[in-house]
Scaffold this motif. Sequence first.
Motif, short mmCIF file in Angstrom:
data_model
loop_
_atom_site.label_atom_id
_atom_site.label_comp_id
_atom_site.label_asym_id
_atom_site.label_seq_id
_atom_site.Cartn_x
_atom_site.Cartn_y
_atom_site.Cartn_z
N PRO A 88 -9.24 10.93 -3.23
CA PRO A 88 -9.69 10.51 -4.00
C PRO A 88 -9.56 10.12 -5.05
CG PRO A 88 -10.38 11.84 -2.29
CD PRO A 88 -8.79 11.73 -2.16
N ILE A 89 -8.66 10.68 -5.95
CA ILE A 89 -8.70 10.59 -7.71
C ILE A 89 -8.25 9.48 -7.69
CG2 ILE A 89 -7.98 11.57 -10.01
CD1 ILE A 89 -8.05 14.46 -8.46
N LEU A 90 -6.95 9.27 -6.73
CA LEU A 90 -5.88 7.80 -7.15
C LEU A 90 -7.13 6.93 -6.62
CD1 LEU A 90 -3.57 6.41 -8.09
CD2 LEU A 90 -2.19 7.38 -5.32
N ILE A 91 -7.56 6.83 -5.35
CA ILE A 91 -8.63 5.69 -4.81
C ILE A 91 -9.14 5.12 -6.16
CG2 ILE A 91 -10.49 4.68 -3.39
CD1 ILE A 91 -7.00 4.81 -2.49
N GLY A 92 -10.36 6.36 -6.77
CA GLY A 92 -10.97 6.07 -8.02
C GLY A 92 -10.54 4.96 -8.79
N ARG A 93 -9.21 5.36 -9.60
CA ARG A 93 -7.93 4.68 -10.73
C ARG A 93 -8.04 3.52 -10.20
NH1 ARG A 93 -3.81 9.54 -12.24
NH2 ARG A 93 -5.58 11.26 -12.73
N LEU A 94 -7.59 3.44 -8.88
CA LEU A 94 -6.93 2.42 -8.68
C LEU A 94 -7.96 0.53 -8.43
CD1 LEU A 94 -4.49 2.75 -6.11
CD2 LEU A 94 -4.33 1.90 -8.00
N THR A 95 -9.31 0.98 -7.56
CA THR A 95 -10.44 0.25 -7.31
C THR A 95 -12.12 1.45 -8.10
OG1 THR A 95 -11.29 -1.05 -5.91
CG2 THR A 95 -10.39 0.50 -5.05
N ARG A 96 -12.90 -0.08 -8.15
CA ARG A 96 -13.98 0.55 -8.57
C ARG A 96 -15.30 -0.10 -7.88
NH1 ARG A 96 -13.10 4.77 -11.36
NH2 ARG A 96 -12.25 3.77 -13.65
N ALA A 97 -14.31 -0.84 -6.33
CA ALA A 97 -14.91 -0.91 -5.47
C ALA A 97 -15.34 -0.14 -4.41
CB ALA A 97 -14.53 -2.78 -4.88
N VAL A 98 -14.64 1.13 -4.03
CA VAL A 98 -14.58 1.52 -2.83
C VAL A 98 -14.64 3.08 -3.69
CG1 VAL A 98 -12.13 1.23 -2.70
CG2 VAL A 98 -13.62 2.46 -0.79
N TYR A 99 -14.77 3.71 -2.92
CA TYR A 99 -14.67 5.57 -2.68
C TYR A 99 -14.42 6.26 -1.53
CZ TYR A 99 -19.60 6.23 -2.13
OH TYR A 99 -20.52 6.58 -1.35
N GLY A 126 0.85 -1.30 -0.44
CA GLY A 126 -0.30 -0.11 0.06
C GLY A 126 1.22 1.68 0.07
N THR A 127 2.04 0.76 0.60
CA THR A 127 3.05 2.50 0.70
C THR A 127 2.91 2.64 -0.52
OG1 THR A 127 3.31 2.28 3.15
CG2 THR A 127 4.58 3.48 1.67
N GLU A 128 4.07 1.87 -1.26
CA GLU A 128 4.75 1.76 -2.38
C GLU A 128 4.24 2.47 -3.19
OE1 GLU A 128 6.15 -1.58 -2.79
OE2 GLU A 128 7.88 -1.80 -1.39
N ALA A 129 2.71 1.63 -3.61
CA ALA A 129 1.39 1.68 -4.11
C ALA A 129 0.93 3.63 -4.78
CB ALA A 129 0.08 0.89 -3.82
N LEU A 130 1.03 4.14 -3.29
CA LEU A 130 1.17 5.44 -3.09
C LEU A 130 2.48 6.33 -3.11
CD1 LEU A 130 1.31 8.44 -1.38
CD2 LEU A 130 -0.98 7.95 -2.02
N ILE A 131 3.62 6.16 -3.49
CA ILE A 131 4.65 7.06 -4.12
C ILE A 131 4.35 6.95 -4.96
CG2 ILE A 131 7.20 6.78 -3.73
CD1 ILE A 131 6.91 5.80 -0.47
#
Length: 611
Positions: A40-51, A11-16
């Motif tokens: 939230p923009i990044l979360i929307g790109r990574l998954t459609r299951a959660v915002y 998760g840390t590497e995904a953010l960086i």
Amino acid sequence: MDISGILYHVGTEALITNAYDLLPHDDSRIDLLEMIYRLPILIGRLTRAVYLNVKPIADKHVKFVFTYLPEFQEKWYDAVFFQGMLNGLAVLFELKEFNIRMTKTKLFGIHVSHKELGEEIQFGSDANEYELEWKDEVLYLSRSHLTKENVSSRHRVMVTSRSETTLEEMSIVDVRDVVGKSRELAIENRDLEAAVEVLKSFKQELEKKQLSMAKDLRLAKNIQKGLIPEIIPDWNGIQFWTGFSPMQEVSGDYYDYFPYHTDKLGVAVCDVSGHGVPAAFITALSKMLFSNFKKPKPSETFKLINRELLDLVKQQGYTTCVYLLIHSDYKVVYSIAGHPRPILFRHRTGKAEVCEGEGTFLGMFPDAGDTYRDLHLQLEPGDKLFLYTDGLTEAENDLGHAFGESKLLQLIEENANASIQETVESIMNHHREFTMGTDAMDDITLLGLQLSPRLEEFHQIKRRGDQAYHQKDYNSAVNCYEKAHQILPRELNTQLAYGKALAYYGKFDEAIGMLESYNKFKTNHFKSHAILGYCYYQVEQYEKAELEWKKAYSINDSNLSNLYNLAQLYRKLNQKQKMKDVIDKMKYIESTYLHILPLEKKWESLPDESN
């Protein structure tokens, strides 16, 4: 295998690695709070299951609310991954003081240790929330204007300080380097966690060993407590008192007394090398050896004990000792084995003096017997004699000054008119005050004895009490014994006679106290237990009466009166079978005993126990 740590760092590497896409396309900079609002923009790109919804709580304190679509259900690894992403923010902005924690989750439990996620997580909640707090003045982030022509092709991010000065500090952060360092940190963290687990196991093993050692020490302490007398009884007009202060659970100091029939009494004070269980073992040996070798001269006793200790301990320990024999005419013969010399206080002159003597300690040298000498002194009424270990005089105060022999002599003379108990207690109190604020460095023992200055008065009163007792004038006997007891309160013959007179005079509670005190000295006198049982019977403490009569019978099984008393007790309690057992035992010992037939008739009249 627990993969929560791996998920956290993923998760840390995904953010960086994805943060670059959240930066402005021009050369403007953003701070941590702005990056959080873009998350939230990044979360929307990574998954459609959660915002993600971000809510500010206070300055440098925000809340992250993760909302799952109805068709999707939160998993435990989601909680770990998303918190790892929030940690990526802290890594990217180089936060030093921050706190990330989960506060709520729809989960009803997490199958990994959740303490790293948060100490007080509300499981089964209606939301999935995290909080981030920080204190740092954070850095800014911006895109770099550097091109592939003048730098390497690796993806880079430009980080500037928050300072607004013209000479703004600049630094280049390589995202791949950050990710690599994050991975190294994860590996080091896992290694550290493994080391912590190993240390925990060592700690548990150490605690087990400490508990075992503490148990052994308690056992050794209890054994030694039975070896060292708490009180030495008065003997032939001589009173004793001791001050004893062990440094540890068990002591290397040892003192004891050894009766020689009726004409002599042996007294020993020893100081065993070392402390703890080994020293306690040698004190136990010393008691056994002094009890076995009751020779007419202390030097002969020392020679035999030295030889036995050499055979038993193999020069792995030794003891210093002073041993004296007190004769019935108050002549004292003593010998010294590497121990501080006794101090004699003469009542007639009011002066204290160090006695003569020297010798090698016991249990170390085969030829030590040649060094032991017998020395003599004569006690007069009021004289005091003190035996002690070097822990008393060598103890230091907080300035490093020793208590010393001179101070001990001075205190003895200052207590010229005090009893031996008052003198010993006064010396020990002064010693405690002198060493206050320092750690004890050795065991401390002080044994004092005094030939009573009221000895002749005691003998006269005791004789009058004995005459009244034989004439069955128990009232007069009690009065005389009470006065004699006040002069020599630990004189055993007086205690027993006083207890018997009280019992026959009907003062059962007072008799019980006196006879219990007498029996503490373990004289194994069957009469004291028999009369104590009689007193307990009179005050209707039947269980104690039964116990004392059984003790009396075990000491002297030829005296059937104790069995007779037990039979009468069982009759009173309607314990028919126990009464029959006692009668059968009496028949076996002496079938012609005149009380057997009356007891059998009484037994027959008892109802069956089942009824």
